[in-house]
Design an enzyme around this catalytic site. Sequence first.
Site: not given
Length: 197
Positions: A172-176
Amino acid sequence: MELEAIIDPIPLFKKWLSEAEKTEPRDPNAMQLATVAKNGMPSVRTVLLKDIINGNFVFYTNYESRKSNEILDTSKGAICFYWKSLNRQVRLVGSIKKVSDEISDNYYKSRSRGSRIGAWSSKQSRELDSRNTLMEEVKAFEAKYPNNIPRPNFWGGFALTPIEFEFWEDGDFRLHNRFILKPTEKKNQWTAKRYYP
Ligand SMILES: Cc1cc2nc3c(=O)[nH]c(=O)nc-3n(C[C@H](O)[C@H](O)[C@H](O)COP(=O)(O)O)c2cc1C
């Protein structure tokens, strides 16, 4: 994905590939293969992963193609899988060498007659004056090999032996989630470290 300090990336890769086989519209085994020329210029194209042998990633091609010339010159390559349906990526870096004649023969034999004729007919990566020339080559090899088709000595497999493996999955939120694995001295044991996405 849970992180353990020491893992074997191959079972995890196979798990992700088998999941992609269920969700990708086609060619879940397609991978981008980057090679590098003697002068340092990179090039990249798609090939199909056909096997994993002792942890080495095997693909087949024309040994006189651009990619093969670069591989034979530098022995280096990188691979990237991207499965859109899962939003997962796997990257590998490693050295590449030819597989044995026996491995190439066995795979060549498993291919359809059309693909075997195609291997003979294509001077891959060289200029072609017209589509018709290619179709004439196909006809000529059809006539030359009505039954058994030997494997051309200019066609076969390569295997990339990874020295670095990266697993990436969407968060989520580009917090890969991103893990980079490097081999240890021990067979099939790699250190895995989490990296900033
Ligand atoms: C989905 C897909 C799969 C491909 N699989 C292979 C393959 O397994 N082997 C191969 O030689 N070329 C394959 N190709 C063609 C290559 O991408 C490339 O055009 C060709 O190998 C010539 O590359 P080169 O001139 O850099 O050597 C594939 C292309 C696509 C789009």
